[in-house]
Each structure stands twice: as structure tokens, then as C-alpha cells.
Design an enzyme around this catalytic site. Structure first.
Site, PDB file in Angstrom:
ATOM      1  N   HIS A  29      17.227  -0.345  46.248  1.00  0.00           N
ATOM      2  CA  HIS A  29      17.061  -0.772  47.644  1.00  0.00           C
ATOM      3  C   HIS A  29      15.696  -1.424  47.854  1.00  0.00           C
ATOM      4  CE1 HIS A  29      19.876   2.605  47.463  1.00  0.00           C
ATOM      5  NE2 HIS A  29      20.479   2.088  48.516  1.00  0.00           N
ATOM      6  N   HIS A 265      19.243  -4.515  51.902  1.00  0.00           N
ATOM      7  CA  HIS A 265      19.159  -3.051  52.024  1.00  0.00           C
ATOM      8  C   HIS A 265      19.374  -2.385  50.667  1.00  0.00           C
ATOM      9  CE1 HIS A 265      20.051   1.116  53.104  1.00  0.00           C
ATOM     10  NE2 HIS A 265      21.030   0.989  52.227  1.00  0.00           N
ATOM     11  N   GLU A 412      22.119  25.057  63.049  1.00  0.00           N
ATOM     12  CA  GLU A 412      22.087  25.708  61.731  1.00  0.00           C
ATOM     13  C   GLU A 412      21.498  24.803  60.654  1.00  0.00           C
ATOM     14  OE1 GLU A 412      24.733  25.425  63.746  1.00  0.00           O
ATOM     15  OE2 GLU A 412      24.837  27.463  64.544  1.00  0.00           O
ATOM     16  N   HIS A 474      36.321  31.667  64.118  1.00  0.00           N
ATOM     17  CA  HIS A 474      35.151  32.421  63.676  1.00  0.00           C
ATOM     18  C   HIS A 474      35.383  33.206  62.391  1.00  0.00           C
ATOM     19  CE1 HIS A 474      33.611  31.220  67.467  1.00  0.00           C
ATOM     20  NE2 HIS A 474      32.565  32.012  67.431  1.00  0.00           N
TER      21      HIS A 474
HETATM   22  C1  LIG Z   1      23.498  11.617  55.022  1.00  0.00           C
HETATM   23  C2  LIG Z   1      23.579  10.252  54.439  1.00  0.00           C
HETATM   24  N1  LIG Z   1      24.581   9.443  54.818  1.00  0.00           N
HETATM   25  C3  LIG Z   1      24.696   8.222  54.269  1.00  0.00           C
HETATM   26  C4  LIG Z   1      23.809   7.789  53.342  1.00  0.00           C
HETATM   27  C5  LIG Z   1      23.986   6.423  52.674  1.00  0.00           C
HETATM   28  N2  LIG Z   1      22.953   5.497  53.169  1.00  0.00           N
HETATM   29  C6  LIG Z   1      21.828   5.295  52.474  1.00  0.00           C
HETATM   30  S1  LIG Z   1      20.766   4.285  53.274  1.00  0.00           S
HETATM   31  C7  LIG Z   1      21.838   4.095  54.570  1.00  0.00           C
HETATM   32  C8  LIG Z   1      21.481   3.234  55.738  1.00  0.00           C
HETATM   33  C9  LIG Z   1      20.145   3.525  56.184  1.00  0.00           C
HETATM   34  O1  LIG Z   1      19.633   2.601  57.071  1.00  0.00           O
HETATM   35  P1  LIG Z   1      18.111   2.689  57.366  1.00  0.00           P
HETATM   36  O2  LIG Z   1      17.746   4.100  57.442  1.00  0.00           O
HETATM   37  O3  LIG Z   1      17.855   1.858  58.540  1.00  0.00           O
HETATM   38  O4  LIG Z   1      17.442   2.106  56.077  1.00  0.00           O
HETATM   39  P2  LIG Z   1      17.129   0.570  55.820  1.00  0.00           P
HETATM   40  O5  LIG Z   1      18.450  -0.137  55.738  1.00  0.00           O
HETATM   41  O6  LIG Z   1      16.323   0.104  56.961  1.00  0.00           O
HETATM   42  O7  LIG Z   1      16.436   0.556  54.516  1.00  0.00           O
HETATM   43  C10 LIG Z   1      22.988   4.815  54.358  1.00  0.00           C
HETATM   44  C11 LIG Z   1      24.116   4.849  55.299  1.00  0.00           C
HETATM   45  C12 LIG Z   1      22.779   8.667  52.978  1.00  0.00           C
HETATM   46  N3  LIG Z   1      21.880   8.356  52.060  1.00  0.00           N
HETATM   47  N4  LIG Z   1      22.675   9.868  53.563  1.00  0.00           N
END
Ligand SMILES: Cc1ncc(C[n+]2csc(CCOP(=O)(O)OP(=O)(O)O)c2C)c(N)n1
Ligand SMILES: [Mg+2]
Length: 673
Positions: A29, A265, A412, A474
Site C-alpha cells: 500500500h 491505496h 466489549e 444470552h
Molecule cells: C477491520 C478491517 N476491515 C477491513 C480491512 C481491509 N482494509 C485495509 S485498508 C482499508 C481501507 C482503509 O482506508 P483508509 O483507512 O482511508 O486508508 P487509506 O486508503 O487512506 O490508505 C480496508 C477496507 C482491514 N484491514 N481491517
């Protein structure tokens, strides 16, 4: 103060390295890392206080990254301070390389947390900030007052629900030792952020009790000013919202801008776009893994400043230690990570008690004897019986961390992540409680605690359908099977990634808590009953619980049948055995609080407890699969619960669902026909 030209050069250096790492790995990334480079550079070159020669210094500032996908940014920054080599950067995502796809907790390399599952990383920072406040209050060591916890969050983390809980906690507890930077670049993985969020994030955090600053996140001067202002905030956590440009400096193959583009990204810039970008940033596409001489100098100068900063702080710490030798010795012990010494003879258990109440008795002892333990509950302290701890202390409040109880509210996952953050900080032993059925809300954190090998204690009560009147919403059924998978999963040191204990009665609960406290390098789950449980037979040797499974007192030698269970079902088997003995059957009963631990014992021991070829009957209030490894189909039968459960008083459910001595008798007899 460094001039802006130099700061931009250093940020560009990070961008070049980050983009090049991803390009070489052909995966990763680059975009977010390039946008966040300015902030991380300002933080590390001018603010973050650590000792380059002593990474585990207890009073260091800590940096918690939430978006683990921005690993190239963190690794590049850490290369500038000498924690990674340029060769290691070039090995991003390769087998055996320390530059793993997402950062993995390693203090020696400056990585304070494993990150990847969005939302959790900044929540650990909240927990670490709580730990620092606790240590300041409980040791009086001035170093903990000076420590600042920095967190880095992105759009994904803000969107994750956990950010609500973490922001609420930080606000209500007034964590003014916490400064969070929000990399607001309007872009996420598959869309622009505007397609999925139109909140006023600044207003949201203000409403939750934060001080908020809004800046251009690619402007070193604005970043510097904002951090200074954030440091000056008293009684509140601070959020710096930096508008950042995704893929800052990136140029497409055709020479046009590649900034603010979703495509950067999660994919290499690629071919000519990569070459154009590196050139635009002042790097050499043929030889991109370099640190500019001026940047080397910037960080050499910072290293000198840090030496002085650390020396001054050590002098303060020393003066404090000289004046407070007992506290200083205690602090050393707390940060050693060693298991605390506990006199369990002080733990008096009532006969035939519920194991949640037995746990309360243990927690009372821990509150008295383990001064660095912090216990939490997600608004169930009087039901999950963490009140056994609370009664001996008081809850944290804004400005007062002299207690040791963390009221997390109904959140939680937030609670679990805060406890992880406390463990990451070090110096404290966190535990947290809620109903077992709501462990579902905590699984992502349990997994991360297991991966990071952190000794967080998870206290889960109301362990089965005997919650009764509350009904199937529950009643945990499949939860034990789920959490026991973590006993089967090994961590990177080859140990069961989690210790899962479901004690059979009050005294076995004391044993289980002792094991939990001895376990310093993986999380422990304690699964406890709501209802009372009859004691195991007189003379039971509870110390055998340490082997994960053992033959309960009063068992017959050379049995015709072995009855196997964990938790409250063991006492049901004991009652069933009485009926079977009336027919002349010889019966042994085996309690298995942890199958994972039992499987770590020698084959001979396992064989002595569960000899092959002898008929076996298993009873579990969870899915039958819980006992499948102990009661092979060829040797017997498992009676378990195969549905969600029902709403009724629990004794009625016992009858209806067959969790009675009579049904044990009936089912075992059917195996002899
Ligand atoms: C809990 C979770 N859900 C999904 C992902 C997959 N994922 C990695 S980065 C991302 C998007 C993140 O966007 P942002 O935080 O704005 O990062 P940027 O694109 O600006 O680098 C996703 C959906 C993850 N790493 N963790
Ligand atoms: Mg983003």
C-alpha cells in the site's frame, strides 16, 4: 526547529522508500504511506521521546499505528532512526523478513503494536494511555506523567465502530497524555470516503470530550504547531485532523498527477508511474533505497537530542527511585513481566458455589496482592463478578487513577482492546469481564492478543444455556467451540496461542486463576458458570488441573466407562456415576478444564487419564464438537447441545435438554446394549 525545506526532503525520503518497497515487493500500500509521511517525520524528528540505546525504556513515548497497511511508512520512518536497514526495507513482505506485510509487535524495532485490523490500533493507544496514568498514580514516578501516547488513525479506523467506544473512554477519562493524528485523505480502499461518510468528525470528537485541531496534514509547520498545542491540552485527549493527500507526489505514466487516487491505496504505482514518481520526489529510480545525507544529519542531530532528553529523564527517575526504593523495586518487578507471587491460601472458597462467585473470591485476593493488576468490566461487574475486585478498590475517573478498576461501559471490543493496550504498555496486568455469549464481540481482539502473545485475562461468565430465563440470545452454545480453536492454534513460539480454562467447581476455579496468573506469554480465557455447582468429591487433587485434564477423586480403577466433561457438567457426571455404580458399573470421571493443555502432556499421561479402548461418555453444555478430541466416536458418545437453547428456568432446561444424572445413566447404559 528544522526548516521546512529539510522537513519536506525527509518526508519525500519516506515517500520514496515506501513507494519503492511496495514496487519491489509487487504488493502493498503506497498511497496512504506517502500521504502520512509528513506527520510521521515531524513526530519522529522533533517530538517522540525515546532512548535510541534502550528501546524498552519504561517512560518512553509510544507510537501506535492503527492502519497497518501503512506499514511501508512506519518501516521507512524506523529506517531513518536506525531500527531497520535499507536492505530490510527492500525485503518487504518476503519470507523471514522483519518487514512483514503489516507491522508486528517488536519493541526492539520500535513497533509498539501489531496492526492490520482497522480500529484496534488506536484503541490500544487508549489502553496504553490508561496504563501510563495508572502507573503515574500508583508509583509516583514522574516519568509516567511525562510520557505521551501518540496514535495514528485513518478513515478506516474512524469508520470502525470501535472508534466510538475508544473515543468515549478517552474523553470520559480525560486522557490528556493521548494525542491522535487522523490522516484524513478522503480516499479509502474502494471508494472516496464521501460515498460512505458525511459526518463532521471534528464535531463528533469534540462532543466526546476531545480537543480537536484541523490542519493541512502535509504541511510540516502546521503539524508542528498542532502537536505543540495538543501537548498543552489539559484534562482532555487531543485529535489532530490532518487533511492529507493520498499518494502525495505520485505521477502517472503519462506525466499527470496520480495523487488522491484510490488505485494507489493498495497496489504498486507500477512501471513508468513509479519511475516518474521517484524522480518527482527527488529520488533515483535505479537506486531508490537511500537516505539523503541531509536527512541522515537531521536524524543524527535528533539522536543527540534524545540522548540528552533520556539522560535528564533517567536522572529524574533515579532521584525518585532513591527516595522511593520500595516503589522502584515494585516497578521493576511489574515491568519484568514475571508472574506475581500470590498466596492463594488466602483465597477461601464456599462449598457448592457458582464458579463466577469463586472467581470473585480469587479476584478479591488478586486486588489485595497484585498491586499492578487492572480489572475491567463492560457494565456487568455485579454479574460477571469482577466486583470481587472492584469491592477492594475503586474505578478510574477523570483525574483520579489511584484505583484499579476500569468501567468500560457496554463496549466489549473497546474494553478488550484497551486491555491489550495496557499490556502493550507494560507494567500492568489487565483482566476484563463480560458474559460469555458476548465474547463474540471480542473475538477480533482475542485473536490479536494471542498473536501478540499478551497475557490479558478474559473473564467470561454465564457460560451455558443455564442462563435460562434470559433465553437463547444470552445462552452461549457454540462459543466454547470457537474459543477452544485458539487452544489448537499455535503462536509463533509454538505455544498454544490462548489458554482456555473452564473449571469444574469453586476450588478448581482457584486453580484456574492461579494458572491464568502464571501464564505470562499468552492470553487466558476463564469460562465460568452463573449457577451453583456441587463440589467435586472429597479429596480431589485440584493441583492436577495444571495438566489440563485429570481423573477426579472417587473414580473407580479399571473403569467400565469413563465420563468426560469440563465445567459444571463434571458434577452432573459425578451424580450420574452414582446411579451407574448402583448397577455394579465401575466408573471414572475426568475433568478437562483445558483440552489444549491436556494435549501438551506426555502421551503416557494422556493415556493414563483416557486409556484407549475403554468406553467413554462426554457431556457438554456446548456443541458436542467440544469433546470430539477426547471421546472418539468409536469409543463412545457425546451428549451436547445442538441448538441455540430456549427460554425457561435453568433447572427446567436441564430436564428438557437432558443435563441430568438420570440422562447420564440412560445414555451410558445405551452404550452397553
Ligand atoms: C477491520 C478491517 N476491515 C477491513 C480491512 C481491509 N482494509 C485495509 S485498508 C482499508 C481501507 C482503509 O482506508 P483508509 O483507512 O482511508 O486508508 P487509506 O486508503 O487512506 O490508505 C480496508 C477496507 C482491514 N484491514 N481491517
Ligand atoms: Mg483514507
Amino acid at each position: 526547529m528544522n526548516d521546512s525545506k529539510l522537513m519536506n526532503l525527509a518526508a519525500n525520503n519516506i515517500r520514496i522508500l515506501a513507494a519503492s518497497m511496495v514496487e519491489k515487493a509487487k504488493s502493498g500500500h503506497p498511497g496512504g504511506a506517502m500521504g502520512g509521511a509528513d506527520f510521521i517525520n515531524v513526530l519522529y524528528s522533533e517530538f517522540l521521546q525515546y532512548d535510541p540505546a534502550n528501546p524498552t525504556w519504561v517512560g518512553r513515548d509510544r507510537f501506535f499505528l492503527d492502519p497497518g497497511h501503512m506499514a511501508p511508512m512506519l518501516y521507512s520512518q524506523l529506517a531513518l532512526i536506525g531500527k531497520f536497514t535499507l536492505d530490510e526495507l527492500a525485503q518487504l513482505r518476503q519470507w523471514g523478513s522483519p518487514t512483514t506485510g503489516h507491522p508486528e509487535f517488536e519493541i526492539a524495532r520500535g513497533i509498539e503494536n501489531t496492526s492490520g485490523p482497522l480500529g484496534q490500533g488506536h484503541s490500544y493507544a487508549v489502553g496504553a494511555a490508561i496504563a501510563a496514568k495508572f502507573l503515574a498514580a500508583h508509583t509516583g514516578n514522574p516519568t509516567f506523567e511525562k510520557e505521551t501516547i501518540y496514535a495514528y488513525i485513518s478513515d478506516g479506523g474512524v469508520q470502525e465502530e470501535i472508534s466510538q467506544g475508544s473515543a468515549r473512554i478517552a474523553g470520559v477519562l480525560g486522557l490528556d497524555n493521548l494525542i491522535m493524528f487522523y490522516d484524513s485523505n478522503d480516499i479509502q480502499l474502494s471508494t472516496e470516503t464521501k460515498e460512505v461518510m458525511n459526518e463532521d468528525t471534528a464535531a463528533k470528537y469534540k462532543a466526546l470530550g476531545w480537543e480537536v485541531f484541523e490542519i493541512n496534514g502535509n504541511d510540516a509547520e502546521q503539524i508542528r504547531e498542532a502537536i505543540k498545542k495538543a501537548q498543552a491540552v489539559k484534562g482532555k485527549p487531543a485529535l489532530i485532523i490532518g487533511k492529507c493527500i493520498m499518494g502525495k507526489g505520485a505521477i502517472k505514466a503519462d506525466g499527470t498527477s496520480y495523487e488522491a487516487n484510490c488505485k494507489t491505496h493498495g497496489a504498486p504505482l507500477g512501471g513508468d508511474a513509479y519511475v516518474n514518481t521517484i524522480k518527482n520526489l527527488g529520488g533515483d529510480p535505479e537506486n531508490p533505497f537511500q537516505i539523503f545525507p541531509e536527512v541522515k544529519e537531521l536524524y543524527a542531530k535528533r539522536a543527540e537530542e534524545l540522548k540528552k532528553i533520556a539522560a535528564d529523564r533517567y536522572a529524574e527517575e533515579k532521584a525518585w527511585a532513591a527516595a522511593n526504593p520500595d516503589k522502584a523495586a515494585a516497578q521493576d518487578e511489574w515491568f519484568s513481566g514475571k508472574a506475581p507471587k500470590i498466596d492463594w491460601s488466602k483465597c477461601v472458597q464456599k462449598d457448592n458455589d457458582a464458579t463466577r462467585s469463586a472467581s470473585a473470591a480469587c479476584l478479591g485476593v488478586l486486588a489485595e496482592q497484585v498491586p499492578n493488576m487492572i480489572c475491567a468490566s463492560a457494565d456487568l461487574s455485579n454479574s460477571d463478578k469482577t466486583d470481587g475486585f472492584l469491592k477492594k478498590t475503586k474505578a478510574f475517573t477523570k483525574g483520579d487513577f489511584s484505583g484499579a478498576f476500569f468501567q468500560a461501559g457496554v463496549a466489549e471490543l473497546t474494553m478488550a482492546c484497551c486491555c491489550i493496550g495496557m499490556a502493550l504498555h507494560g507494567g500492568v496486568i489487565p483482566a476484563c469481564g463480560t458474559f460469555f455469549v458476548f465474547s463474540d464481540y471480542m473475538k477480533p481482539a482475542v485473536r490479536m492478543a494471542a498473536l501478540m502473545e499478551l497475557p490479558v485475562k478474559f473473564i467470561w461468565t454465564h457460560d451455558a444455556f443455564r442462563v435460562g430465563e434470559d433465553g437463547p440470545t444470552h445462552e452461549p452454545v457454540e462459543q466454547e467451540a470457537q474459543i477452544r480453536l485458539m487452544e489448537k492454534l499455535k503462536n509463533h513460539h509454538g505455544k498454544n496461542s490462548t489458554l482456555v480454562l473452564r473449571p469444574a467447581d469453586a476450588k478448581e476455579t482457584t486453580e484456574a486463576w492461579a494458572m491464568a496468573m502464571e501464564n505470562t506469554d499468552s492470553p487466558t480465557a476463564l469460562i465460568l458458570s452463573r449457577q451453583n455447582i456441587n463440589n467435586l468429591p472429597e479429596g480431589n487433587d485440584y493441583s492436577q488441573a495444571k495438566k489440563g485434564g485429570y481423573v477426579v477423586a472417587g473414580s473407580d480403577a479399571n473403569p467400565d466407562v469413563i465420563l468426560v466433561a469440563s465445567g459444571s457438567e463434571v458434577s452432573t457426571l459425578v451424580a450420574g456415576a452414582e446411579l451407574l455404580r448402583k448397577d455394579g458399573k465401575k466408573v471414572a470421571i475426568v475433568s478437562v478444564p483445558s483440552e489444549g493443555l491436556f494435549r501438551n502432556q506426555s502421551k503416557e499421561y494422556q493415556q493414563s487419564v483416557l486409556p484407549a479402548g475403554v468406553k467413554k461418555f462426554g457431556l457438554t453444555a456446548g456443541l458436542p464438537v467440544n469433546l470430539i478430541g477426547l471421546v472418539p466416536e468409536s469409543e463412545g458418545k457425546i451428549w451436547g447441545l445442538e441448538s441455540f437453547g430456549f427460554s425457561a428456568p435453568y433447572k427446567v432446561l436441564d430436564e428438557k435438554l437432558g443435563f441430568t444424572a438420570e440422562n447420564v445413566y440412560k445414555q451410558v447404559n445405551s452404550m452397553f446394549q
